[in-house]
Design a protein around this motif. Structure first.
Motif, PDB file in Angstrom:
ATOM      1  N   LEU A 264       0.838  -1.198   0.000  1.00  0.00           N
ATOM      2  CA  LEU A 264       0.000   0.000   0.000  1.00  0.00           C
ATOM      3  C   LEU A 264       0.873   1.249   0.000  1.00  0.00           C
ATOM      4  O   LEU A 264       1.729   1.428   0.860  1.00  0.00           O
ATOM      5  N   HIS A 265       0.636   2.111  -0.959  1.00  0.00           N
ATOM      6  CA  HIS A 265       1.373   3.372  -1.042  1.00  0.00           C
ATOM      7  C   HIS A 265       1.079   4.226   0.192  1.00  0.00           C
ATOM      8  O   HIS A 265      -0.028   4.178   0.737  1.00  0.00           O
ATOM      9  N   PRO A 266       2.058   5.018   0.683  1.00  0.00           N
ATOM     10  CA  PRO A 266       1.797   5.859   1.852  1.00  0.00           C
ATOM     11  C   PRO A 266       0.587   6.769   1.688  1.00  0.00           C
ATOM     12  O   PRO A 266      -0.072   7.116   2.669  1.00  0.00           O
ATOM     13  N   GLU A 267       0.267   7.166   0.454  1.00  0.00           N
ATOM     14  CA  GLU A 267      -0.881   8.041   0.216  1.00  0.00           C
ATOM     15  C   GLU A 267      -2.114   7.261  -0.236  1.00  0.00           C
ATOM     16  O   GLU A 267      -3.048   7.827  -0.809  1.00  0.00           O
ATOM     17  N   PHE A 268      -2.136   5.962   0.029  1.00  0.00           N
ATOM     18  CA  PHE A 268      -3.254   5.120  -0.390  1.00  0.00           C
ATOM     19  C   PHE A 268      -4.591   5.640   0.144  1.00  0.00           C
ATOM     20  O   PHE A 268      -4.717   6.050   1.291  1.00  0.00           O
ATOM     21  N   VAL A 269      -5.596   5.583  -0.731  1.00  0.00           N
ATOM     22  CA  VAL A 269      -6.964   5.951  -0.356  1.00  0.00           C
ATOM     23  C   VAL A 269      -7.906   4.963  -1.022  1.00  0.00           C
ATOM     24  O   VAL A 269      -7.717   4.589  -2.183  1.00  0.00           O
ATOM     25  N   GLU A 270      -8.916   4.541  -0.294  1.00  0.00           N
ATOM     26  CA  GLU A 270      -9.992   3.729  -0.870  1.00  0.00           C
ATOM     27  C   GLU A 270     -11.324   4.417  -0.642  1.00  0.00           C
ATOM     28  O   GLU A 270     -11.595   4.910   0.457  1.00  0.00           O
ATOM     29  N   TYR A 271     -12.155   4.447  -1.668  1.00  0.00           N
ATOM     30  CA  TYR A 271     -13.527   4.901  -1.541  1.00  0.00           C
ATOM     31  C   TYR A 271     -14.400   3.656  -1.425  1.00  0.00           C
ATOM     32  O   TYR A 271     -14.639   2.946  -2.407  1.00  0.00           O
ATOM     33  N   GLY A 272     -14.860   3.358  -0.218  1.00  0.00           N
ATOM     34  CA  GLY A 272     -15.680   2.183  -0.006  1.00  0.00           C
ATOM     35  C   GLY A 272     -17.070   2.358  -0.586  1.00  0.00           C
ATOM     36  O   GLY A 272     -17.549   3.472  -0.804  1.00  0.00           O
ATOM     37  N   SER A 273     -17.743   1.240  -0.797  1.00  0.00           N
ATOM     38  CA  SER A 273     -19.075   1.301  -1.404  1.00  0.00           C
ATOM     39  C   SER A 273     -20.084   1.982  -0.491  1.00  0.00           C
ATOM     40  O   SER A 273     -21.128   2.446  -0.939  1.00  0.00           O
TER      41      SER A 273
ATOM     42  N   CYS B  16      -8.150   2.802  -4.841  1.00  0.00           N
ATOM     43  CA  CYS B  16      -9.079   1.791  -5.323  1.00  0.00           C
ATOM     44  C   CYS B  16     -10.503   2.196  -4.972  1.00  0.00           C
ATOM     45  O   CYS B  16     -10.750   2.971  -4.037  1.00  0.00           O
ATOM     46  N   GLN B  17     -11.419   1.687  -5.776  1.00  0.00           N
ATOM     47  CA  GLN B  17     -12.833   1.988  -5.587  1.00  0.00           C
ATOM     48  C   GLN B  17     -13.630   0.812  -6.114  1.00  0.00           C
ATOM     49  O   GLN B  17     -13.238   0.169  -7.093  1.00  0.00           O
ATOM     50  N   GLY B  18     -14.738   0.511  -5.454  1.00  0.00           N
ATOM     51  CA  GLY B  18     -15.556  -0.614  -5.881  1.00  0.00           C
ATOM     52  C   GLY B  18     -17.032  -0.282  -5.919  1.00  0.00           C
ATOM     53  O   GLY B  18     -17.506   0.590  -5.195  1.00  0.00           O
ATOM     54  N   THR B  19     -17.735  -0.994  -6.792  1.00  0.00           N
ATOM     55  CA  THR B  19     -19.184  -0.838  -6.922  1.00  0.00           C
ATOM     56  C   THR B  19     -19.820  -2.222  -6.923  1.00  0.00           C
ATOM     57  O   THR B  19     -19.452  -3.067  -7.741  1.00  0.00           O
ATOM     58  N   PRO B  20     -20.737  -2.510  -5.981  1.00  0.00           N
ATOM     59  CA  PRO B  20     -21.409  -3.797  -5.983  1.00  0.00           C
ATOM     60  C   PRO B  20     -22.126  -4.033  -7.308  1.00  0.00           C
ATOM     61  O   PRO B  20     -22.762  -3.118  -7.852  1.00  0.00           O
ATOM     62  N   GLN B  21     -22.039  -5.247  -7.839  1.00  0.00           N
ATOM     63  CA  GLN B  21     -22.703  -5.586  -9.098  1.00  0.00           C
ATOM     64  C   GLN B  21     -23.946  -6.418  -8.785  1.00  0.00           C
ATOM     65  O   GLN B  21     -23.841  -7.468  -8.147  1.00  0.00           O
ATOM     66  N   PRO B  22     -25.111  -5.957  -9.221  1.00  0.00           N
ATOM     67  CA  PRO B  22     -26.338  -6.734  -8.942  1.00  0.00           C
ATOM     68  C   PRO B  22     -26.242  -8.139  -9.508  1.00  0.00           C
ATOM     69  O   PRO B  22     -25.608  -8.381 -10.513  1.00  0.00           O
ATOM     70  N   ALA B  23     -26.910  -9.052  -8.850  1.00  0.00           N
ATOM     71  CA  ALA B  23     -26.908 -10.441  -9.308  1.00  0.00           C
ATOM     72  C   ALA B  23     -27.628 -10.534 -10.647  1.00  0.00           C
ATOM     73  O   ALA B  23     -28.607  -9.823 -10.873  1.00  0.00           O
TER      74      ALA B  23
END
Length: 322
Positions: free
Chosen positions: A235-244, A315-322
């Protein structure tokens, strides 16, 4: 109160340089550069300590330093430097100004005090920080990677589990009940609960892409999620994640609450794009028993650990509908 020693070391000054801060054997960190000064190491130790303990903003921080330069710079000279546009009384630029600015920023809103201790005089915390900083400098001299240490796990970690959106990629097991996947925060979200990587992704022809995919797959293993030293490298020192769930996760906050999650996740590469000579965007799908999500990861190559390596910046994630 958090009491920690911070120290720096440079061989030849300038030369291979290291920094370290130390609270106890379970809470310390070190790093450095192939070429740097002792003052750089001293300042970086304070900066990383401030950033690492930022997950406990309500805890007063007491920093022990054997460097009068650091103490005077932060507690006496910095206010005047800021007013004058980061120049000294003689009109010359402030040395190590970027580190100084970063320290000033990291101290905002914090209760931070400094205490001078005599170096190499048997003070337990100072000696522990000094030996780790010197060890990091020696590692760079050998061309090796220094031991990054376990880092900082906040005193508020147990309290952080009281709300589902504070879980990161893993608080203490059983601290909170399960919540719906569309509100699960943290690295790769609930749909990406850790485990052995899957197969079936297109075979990458590009060596850089292959390295990035391999690193991404590492982050899907419990062995890496339970290894703070390896996570600090990936993980980069400036790591950021946008959670769902909308929560923003910094590297320090995420690492403070991480734990193995178990299960199995399949990684399917959907595409990639080179953003620059040392930056890659990876698009992929994560599939686990709890659901599927679409992921975007930005990896950058840097040499701050002594040799070029790919590290996750965003990183960023988006839930995918079934």
């Amino acid at each position: 109160m958090i009491t920690a020693a911070a120290d720096g070391s440079s061989l030849s000054n300038p030369g291979p340089a290291g920094w370290a801060w130390y609270i106890d054997d379970d809470h310390w960190a070190s790093g450095g550069w192939p070429h740097g000064t002792n003052n750089m190491g001293e300042l970086m130790a304070v900066l990383d300590l401030l950033r690492s303990t930022a997950v406990d903003p309500g805890e007063p921080l007491h920093i022990l330093c054997d460097s009068q330069y650091v103490i005077n710079a932060v507690t006496t000279w910095m206010a005047a430097w800021k007013r004058k546009g980061w120049v000294k009384r003689d009109g010359k630029p402030v040395g190590n100004v970027e580190l100084m600015k970063a320290i000033d920023d990291a101290m905002q809103g914090r209760s931070v005090t400094f205490e001078w201790v005599k170096g190499h005089a048997g003070h337990r915390l100072n000696e522990a920080a000094d030996s780790r900083a010197h060890g990091a400098a020696l590692a760079f001299q050998r061309g090796d990677e220094p031991d990054p240490g376990p880092g900082y796990r906040p005193r508020s970690a147990a309290r952080a589990g009281t709300a589902g959106d504070e879980r990161g990629i893993g608080p203490v097991a059983g601290a909170v009940p399960q919540i719906a996947s569309d509100a699960q925060p943290g690295l790769f979200d609930d749909a990406d609960r850790a485990g052995a990587p899957g197969s079936g992704e297109p075979r990458p022809e590009d060596a850089d892409l292959a390295a990035v995919v391999a690193a991404e797959r590492e982050l899907l293993t419990d062995a890496v999620r339970s290894n703070a030293a390896r996570l600090r490298v990936l993980l980069h020192p400036e790591f950021v994640e946008y959670g769902s769930s909308g929560r923003i996760w910094t590297r320090n906050r995420l690492m403070a609450q991480i734990e193995p999650l178990g299960g199995s996740t399949r990684l399917e590469v959907l595409g990639s794009a080179r953003l620059g000579p040392d930056a890659l965007l990876l698009r992929w799908r994560a599939t686990s028993p709890s659901g599927t999500s679409l992921r975007s990861s930005v990896w950058v190559r840097d040499d701050s650990l002594g040799r070029p390596r790919w590290r996750l910046l965003f990183c960023q994630g988006t839930p995918q509908p079934a």
